[in-house]
Write a protein that holds these residues in place. Structure first.
Motif, PDB file in Angstrom:
ATOM      1  N   THR A 137      -3.290   7.205  -6.887  1.00  0.00           N
ATOM      2  CA  THR A 137      -2.024   6.625  -7.345  1.00  0.00           C
ATOM      3  C   THR A 137      -0.884   7.010  -6.413  1.00  0.00           C
ATOM      4  O   THR A 137      -0.035   6.174  -6.068  1.00  0.00           O
ATOM      5  N   GLU A 138      -0.860   8.264  -5.992  1.00  0.00           N
ATOM      6  CA  GLU A 138       0.205   8.700  -5.095  1.00  0.00           C
ATOM      7  C   GLU A 138       0.125   7.985  -3.754  1.00  0.00           C
ATOM      8  O   GLU A 138       1.146   7.529  -3.216  1.00  0.00           O
ATOM      9  N   THR A 139      -1.098   7.862  -3.224  1.00  0.00           N
ATOM     10  CA  THR A 139      -1.265   7.142  -1.956  1.00  0.00           C
ATOM     11  C   THR A 139      -0.825   5.693  -2.104  1.00  0.00           C
ATOM     12  O   THR A 139      -0.126   5.145  -1.239  1.00  0.00           O
ATOM     13  N   LEU A 140      -1.218   5.065  -3.203  1.00  0.00           N
ATOM     14  CA  LEU A 140      -0.865   3.670  -3.429  1.00  0.00           C
ATOM     15  C   LEU A 140       0.646   3.486  -3.537  1.00  0.00           C
ATOM     16  O   LEU A 140       1.198   2.493  -3.058  1.00  0.00           O
ATOM     17  N   SER A 141       1.320   4.448  -4.133  1.00  0.00           N
ATOM     18  CA  SER A 141       2.778   4.329  -4.251  1.00  0.00           C
ATOM     19  C   SER A 141       3.445   4.325  -2.884  1.00  0.00           C
ATOM     20  O   SER A 141       4.400   3.580  -2.645  1.00  0.00           O
ATOM     21  N   TRP A 142       2.927   5.149  -1.962  1.00  0.00           N
ATOM     22  CA  TRP A 142       3.481   5.159  -0.606  1.00  0.00           C
ATOM     23  C   TRP A 142       3.135   3.875   0.136  1.00  0.00           C
ATOM     24  O   TRP A 142       3.961   3.324   0.870  1.00  0.00           O
ATOM     25  N   ARG A 143       1.905   3.382  -0.046  1.00  0.00           N
ATOM     26  CA  ARG A 143       1.495   2.134   0.606  1.00  0.00           C
ATOM     27  C   ARG A 143       2.348   0.965   0.100  1.00  0.00           C
ATOM     28  O   ARG A 143       2.758   0.097   0.875  1.00  0.00           O
ATOM     29  N   LEU A 144       2.594   0.923  -1.203  1.00  0.00           N
ATOM     30  CA  LEU A 144       3.410  -0.158  -1.762  1.00  0.00           C
ATOM     31  C   LEU A 144       4.854  -0.044  -1.277  1.00  0.00           C
ATOM     32  O   LEU A 144       5.495  -1.058  -0.970  1.00  0.00           O
ATOM     33  N   ALA A 145       5.355   1.179  -1.198  1.00  0.00           N
ATOM     34  CA  ALA A 145       6.717   1.375  -0.677  1.00  0.00           C
ATOM     35  C   ALA A 145       6.831   0.842   0.738  1.00  0.00           C
ATOM     36  O   ALA A 145       7.823   0.196   1.100  1.00  0.00           O
ATOM     37  N   ALA A 146       5.806   1.080   1.559  1.00  0.00           N
ATOM     38  CA  ALA A 146       5.823   0.569   2.934  1.00  0.00           C
ATOM     39  C   ALA A 146       5.818  -0.952   2.953  1.00  0.00           C
ATOM     40  O   ALA A 146       6.488  -1.574   3.789  1.00  0.00           O
ATOM     41  N   ALA A 147       5.082  -1.554   2.027  1.00  0.00           N
ATOM     42  CA  ALA A 147       4.976  -3.014   1.998  1.00  0.00           C
ATOM     43  C   ALA A 147       6.276  -3.687   1.582  1.00  0.00           C
ATOM     44  O   ALA A 147       6.624  -4.754   2.101  1.00  0.00           O
ATOM     45  N   VAL A 148       6.998  -3.078   0.644  1.00  0.00           N
ATOM     46  CA  VAL A 148       8.221  -3.723   0.142  1.00  0.00           C
ATOM     47  C   VAL A 148       9.465  -3.289   0.909  1.00  0.00           C
ATOM     48  O   VAL A 148      10.549  -3.846   0.694  1.00  0.00           O
ATOM     49  N   ALA A 149       9.322  -2.319   1.803  1.00  0.00           N
ATOM     50  CA  ALA A 149      10.491  -1.813   2.536  1.00  0.00           C
ATOM     51  C   ALA A 149      11.159  -2.909   3.352  1.00  0.00           C
ATOM     52  O   ALA A 149      12.385  -3.060   3.330  1.00  0.00           O
ATOM     53  N   GLY A 150      10.374  -3.688   4.082  1.00  0.00           N
ATOM     54  CA  GLY A 150      10.935  -4.728   4.923  1.00  0.00           C
ATOM     55  C   GLY A 150      11.702  -5.785   4.146  1.00  0.00           C
ATOM     56  O   GLY A 150      12.868  -6.066   4.461  1.00  0.00           O
ATOM     57  N   PRO A 151      11.092  -6.386   3.107  1.00  0.00           N
ATOM     58  CA  PRO A 151      11.810  -7.406   2.346  1.00  0.00           C
ATOM     59  C   PRO A 151      13.059  -6.892   1.648  1.00  0.00           C
ATOM     60  O   PRO A 151      14.041  -7.626   1.495  1.00  0.00           O
ATOM     61  N   LEU A 152      13.044  -5.630   1.226  1.00  0.00           N
ATOM     62  CA  LEU A 152      14.187  -5.104   0.480  1.00  0.00           C
ATOM     63  C   LEU A 152      15.292  -4.571   1.380  1.00  0.00           C
ATOM     64  O   LEU A 152      16.484  -4.701   1.067  1.00  0.00           O
ATOM     65  N   LEU A 153      14.932  -3.958   2.502  1.00  0.00           N
ATOM     66  CA  LEU A 153      15.924  -3.284   3.326  1.00  0.00           C
ATOM     67  C   LEU A 153      16.309  -4.067   4.577  1.00  0.00           C
ATOM     68  O   LEU A 153      17.386  -3.837   5.134  1.00  0.00           O
ATOM     69  N   LYS A 154      15.427  -4.929   5.038  1.00  0.00           N
ATOM     70  CA  LYS A 154      15.699  -5.782   6.199  1.00  0.00           C
ATOM     71  C   LYS A 154      15.894  -4.972   7.488  1.00  0.00           C
ATOM     72  O   LYS A 154      16.185  -3.784   7.483  1.00  0.00           O
ATOM     73  N   GLY A 155      15.713  -5.646   8.603  1.00  0.00           N
ATOM     74  CA  GLY A 155      16.046  -5.098   9.917  1.00  0.00           C
ATOM     75  C   GLY A 155      15.409  -3.772  10.263  1.00  0.00           C
ATOM     76  O   GLY A 155      14.342  -3.408   9.766  1.00  0.00           O
ATOM     77  N   ASP A 156      16.090  -3.022  11.137  1.00  0.00           N
ATOM     78  CA  ASP A 156      15.572  -1.747  11.618  1.00  0.00           C
ATOM     79  C   ASP A 156      15.386  -0.739  10.494  1.00  0.00           C
ATOM     80  O   ASP A 156      14.434   0.054  10.517  1.00  0.00           O
ATOM     81  N   ALA A 157      16.286  -0.749   9.527  1.00  0.00           N
ATOM     82  CA  ALA A 157      16.178   0.210   8.417  1.00  0.00           C
ATOM     83  C   ALA A 157      14.876  -0.006   7.656  1.00  0.00           C
ATOM     84  O   ALA A 157      14.181   0.955   7.297  1.00  0.00           O
ATOM     85  N   GLY A 158      14.546  -1.264   7.420  1.00  0.00           N
ATOM     86  CA  GLY A 158      13.306  -1.565   6.717  1.00  0.00           C
ATOM     87  C   GLY A 158      12.085  -1.153   7.511  1.00  0.00           C
ATOM     88  O   GLY A 158      11.125  -0.604   6.961  1.00  0.00           O
TER      89      GLY A 158
END
Length: 222
Positions: free
Chosen positions: A157-178
């Motif tokens: 579960t912990e690993t999956l939470s980090w993997r999901l965070a990586a997947a949604v980072a780009g759409p939510l944060l955009k650009g270099d920050a994402g």
């Protein structure tokens, strides 16, 4: 135990997002819920395939089917088990012990050199995945899709939470920050995954023989 919604909120928290997702089935209307709903199934299945997790291992008798047209060199054809993500072994129904290993493969608790039959997974023209092998009444051992979070191990579960965070980072944060956040989360996921796989492997210990057992498929062909 954590729910899918808890997992999504944990992933968002990894990114510093204060959103509180209420539902992803269906999404609650927020962008965060929509992205989590979109990416979670893909990320979950990818992680399940990364290791033969004890909670996802299944053993099942295979359903025989008509040999696909044009196939030669194999005696039997079977339908792929429902929700199978990765086929680990095909065995005869009377296999002695698929978790008995020789000293040479003692480091691999999933190896079944004594009981595993050669097999081939193939896609038919009709679009169905089939298993071709030479043993009748075959048994399959495989990694099954598990979408119930109450069955996942804590480190999975912990690993999956980090993997999901990586997947949604780009759409939510955009650009270099994402991109930066996605890389950071993938690195964290890799570190936790290493611990998760090691801990999960501790739950499987094959019997070790000083001499390799004769393979059942080889004996049958002599």
């Amino acid at each position: 135990m954590a729910s899918v919604v808890d997992l999504c909120n944990l992933s968002l928290a990894r990114l510093g997002d204060e959103a509180n997702v209420v539902s992803i089935e269906p999404p609650d209307g927020s962008a965060q819920a929509a992205h989590c709903a979109r990416f979670l199934p893909m990320v979950r299945d990818s992680l399940l395939q990364a290791h033969a997790w004890g909670f996802a291992l299944r053993r099942e008798a295979l359903a025989a089917i008509t040999m696909p047209a044009g196939v030669s060199g194999w005696l039997y054809a079977y339908a792929m088990p429902n929700q199978c993500l990765q086929l680990l072994a095909v065995q005869a129904a009377d296999a002695p012990d698929d978790f008995t290993a020789s000293i040479t493969d003692a480091d691999d608790a999933l190896r079944s050199s004594a009981a595993q039959w050669p097999h081939l997974v193939e896609l038919t023209p009709a679009g169905a995945m089939v298993i071709l092998t030479d043993t009748g009444s075959a048994i399959a051992r495989f990694v099954q899709r598990v979408d119930d979070p109450t069955l996942w191990s804590p480190l999975f579960t912990e690993t999956l939470s980090w993997r999901l965070a990586a997947a949604v980072a780009g759409p939510l944060l955009k650009g270099d920050a994402g991109m930066q956040q996605a890389r950071r989360c993938e690195e964290m996921a890799a570190a936790v995954l290493a611990r998760a796989r090691a801990q999960d492997a501790q739950q499987s210990r094959p019997r070790i023989l000083s001499q390799p057992l004769a393979s059942s498929w080889l004996s049958a062909r002599r």
